[in-house]
Design a protein around this motif. Structure first.
Motif, PDB file in Angstrom:
ATOM      1  N   GLY A   1       0.738  -1.264  -0.022  1.00 23.60           N
ATOM      2  CA  GLY A   1      -0.227  -0.006  -0.036  1.00 23.60           C
ATOM      3  C   GLY A   1       0.656   1.320   0.223  1.00 23.60           C
ATOM      4  O   GLY A   1       0.488   2.318  -0.744  1.00 23.60           O
ATOM      5  N   ARG A   2       1.932   1.263   0.634  1.00 22.90           N
ATOM      6  CA  ARG A   2       2.735   2.367   1.005  1.00 22.90           C
ATOM      7  C   ARG A   2       3.419   2.704  -0.569  1.00 22.90           C
ATOM      8  O   ARG A   2       3.490   3.766  -1.142  1.00 22.90           O
ATOM      9  N   ILE A   3       4.009   1.659  -1.011  1.00 21.16           N
ATOM     10  CA  ILE A   3       4.763   1.767  -2.308  1.00 21.16           C
ATOM     11  C   ILE A   3       3.700   2.369  -3.292  1.00 21.16           C
ATOM     12  O   ILE A   3       4.259   2.991  -4.241  1.00 21.16           O
ATOM     13  N   THR A   4       2.666   1.694  -3.360  1.00 18.24           N
ATOM     14  CA  THR A   4       1.593   2.162  -4.340  1.00 18.24           C
ATOM     15  C   THR A   4       1.419   3.659  -4.352  1.00 18.24           C
ATOM     16  O   THR A   4       1.374   4.181  -5.334  1.00 18.24           O
ATOM     17  N   ILE A   5       0.945   3.855  -3.065  1.00 13.76           N
ATOM     18  CA  ILE A   5       0.485   5.189  -3.055  1.00 13.76           C
ATOM     19  C   ILE A   5       1.643   6.425  -3.272  1.00 13.76           C
ATOM     20  O   ILE A   5       1.593   7.342  -3.712  1.00 13.76           O
ATOM     21  N   THR A   6       3.028   6.028  -2.843  1.00 11.93           N
ATOM     22  CA  THR A   6       4.202   6.738  -3.031  1.00 11.93           C
ATOM     23  C   THR A   6       4.241   6.775  -4.491  1.00 11.93           C
ATOM     24  O   THR A   6       4.670   7.983  -5.148  1.00 11.93           O
ATOM     25  N   ASN A   7       3.951   5.821  -5.371  1.00 11.86           N
ATOM     26  CA  ASN A   7       4.435   5.749  -6.663  1.00 11.86           C
ATOM     27  C   ASN A   7       3.188   6.797  -7.436  1.00 11.86           C
ATOM     28  O   ASN A   7       3.634   7.426  -8.224  1.00 11.86           O
ATOM     29  N   LEU A   8       1.993   6.598  -6.892  1.00 10.81           N
ATOM     30  CA  LEU A   8       1.070   7.438  -7.556  1.00 10.81           C
ATOM     31  C   LEU A   8       1.139   8.900  -7.363  1.00 10.81           C
ATOM     32  O   LEU A   8       0.946   9.825  -8.241  1.00 10.81           O
ATOM     33  N   ASP A   9       1.565   9.267  -6.031  1.00 10.70           N
ATOM     34  CA  ASP A   9       2.060  10.522  -5.721  1.00 10.70           C
ATOM     35  C   ASP A   9       3.033  11.079  -6.381  1.00 10.70           C
ATOM     36  O   ASP A   9       2.866  12.390  -6.790  1.00 10.70           O
ATOM     37  N   SER A  10       3.927  10.419  -6.781  1.00 11.89           N
ATOM     38  CA  SER A  10       5.041  10.891  -7.647  1.00 11.89           C
ATOM     39  C   SER A  10       4.897  11.046  -8.763  1.00 11.89           C
ATOM     40  O   SER A  10       5.081  11.988  -9.636  1.00 11.89           O
ATOM     41  N   LYS A  11       4.003   9.935  -9.309  1.00  9.02           N
ATOM     42  CA  LYS A  11       3.513  10.059 -10.996  1.00  9.02           C
ATOM     43  C   LYS A  11       2.725  11.251 -11.189  1.00  9.02           C
ATOM     44  O   LYS A  11       2.786  11.865 -12.263  1.00  9.02           O
ATOM     45  N   TYR A  12       1.610  11.593 -10.622  1.00  6.91           N
ATOM     46  CA  TYR A  12       0.571  12.733 -10.683  1.00  6.91           C
ATOM     47  C   TYR A  12       0.813  13.783  -9.849  1.00  6.91           C
ATOM     48  O   TYR A  12       0.126  14.878  -9.901  1.00  6.91           O
ATOM     49  N   ASN A  13       2.040  13.786  -9.085  1.00  8.20           N
ATOM     50  CA  ASN A  13       2.295  15.171  -8.290  1.00  8.20           C
ATOM     51  C   ASN A  13       1.417  15.303  -7.547  1.00  8.20           C
ATOM     52  O   ASN A  13       0.972  16.552  -7.277  1.00  8.20           O
ATOM     53  N   LEU A  14       0.850  14.603  -6.615  1.00  4.78           N
ATOM     54  CA  LEU A  14      -0.064  14.598  -5.767  1.00  4.78           C
ATOM     55  C   LEU A  14       0.114  15.437  -4.392  1.00  4.78           C
ATOM     56  O   LEU A  14      -0.580  15.805  -3.520  1.00  4.78           O
ATOM     57  N   GLN A  15       1.441  15.373  -4.254  1.00  7.67           N
ATOM     58  CA  GLN A  15       1.948  15.654  -2.913  1.00  7.67           C
ATOM     59  C   GLN A  15       2.407  17.204  -2.789  1.00  7.67           C
ATOM     60  O   GLN A  15       2.803  17.902  -4.079  1.00  7.67           O
TER      61      GLN A  15
END
Length: 230
Positions: free
Chosen positions: A216-230
């Motif tokens: 879950g953590r890796i998936t969320i981190t990758n999505l945040d990075s890919k779509y610049n969600l942070q």
């Protein structure tokens, strides 16, 4: 470098556990309820979390390793609380006439108290496991998910043995300080195929939680990075 744990995070966790323990003491322990064990068990399960708050990869070796040994001794108390869920069997939630679950708010309150303790202790215990593992990786210069998995596996095997010791030998961590001879004798004679089977099941349970959280953590981190969600 291990990401520093913020003071705000530490105090949020401390406050949440403190409120729950006070709540359990006032509403369960003082009433002489069977579930009074929740107060002590939740407190013991919180200790490895608190110990991990004081650990970091850059502190002097002697301090770090003393804290690590203390954490290792108390960490099994976190997954141990999962075994308290067996006490739900005492509640007899089914109606004898209909075979359906009773709508009894007292029963559901006991259920809520047990599950809150089990989930909080297990999940925060896994957080401390992950954090301590990262500090070990930095200490030994072993980066990467592969090494992290190896370290977590070893620590989880140890904690699974600890759960067996606490649940069936009824030995608490404090016994090591008050009667170490008795503890050592019990630890030497406890090994059997049935004991190892239980340890394996607890190992699978804990690793399932850790793997799920890691994915879950890796998936969320990758999505945040890919779509610049942070």
């Amino acid at each position: 470098m291990v990401k520093k744990v913020s003071k705000r995070f530490k105090w949020v966790v401390r406050t949440a556990f403190f409120i729950y323990i006070i709540y359990a003491y006032l509403t369960i322990y003082r009433q002489g309820n069977f579930f009074s064990f929740l107060v002590l068990n939740t407190f013991l399960a919180y200790l490895p979390v608190e110990i991990s708050f004081h650990m970091n990869e850059s502190q002097p070796k002697i301090i770090y390793w003393i804290l690590f040994v203390c954490w290792l001794l108390f960490y099994p108390n976190a997954p141990y609380v999962l075994t308290d869920l067996f006490h739900l069997a005492r509640m007899n939630p089914y109606d004898a006439a209909t075979g359906l679950m009773k709508f009894d708010l007292h029963l559901w309150l006991y259920f809520t108290n047990l599950v809150i303790s089990a989930l909080a202790c297990c999940l925060m215990g896994v957080w401390s496991l992950e954090y301590v593992t990262q500090t070990l990786q930095v200490r030994f210069r072993k980066p990467g998910l592969g090494w992290r998995t190896i370290i977590v596996t070893v620590l989880t095997i140890f904690s699974s043995v600890g759960v067996y010791v606490g649940r069936f030998l009824r030995l608490h961590t404090a016994y090591l300080f008050f009667d170490p001879g008795f503890v050592i004798k019990e630890l030497i004679t406890m090994w059997s195929p049935r004991m190892l089977a239980f340890v394996f099941m607890m190992f699978l349970l804990q690793m399932t939680v850790w793997v799920s959280i890691t994915i879950g953590r890796i998936t969320i981190t990758n999505l945040d990075s890919k779509y610049n969600l942070q």
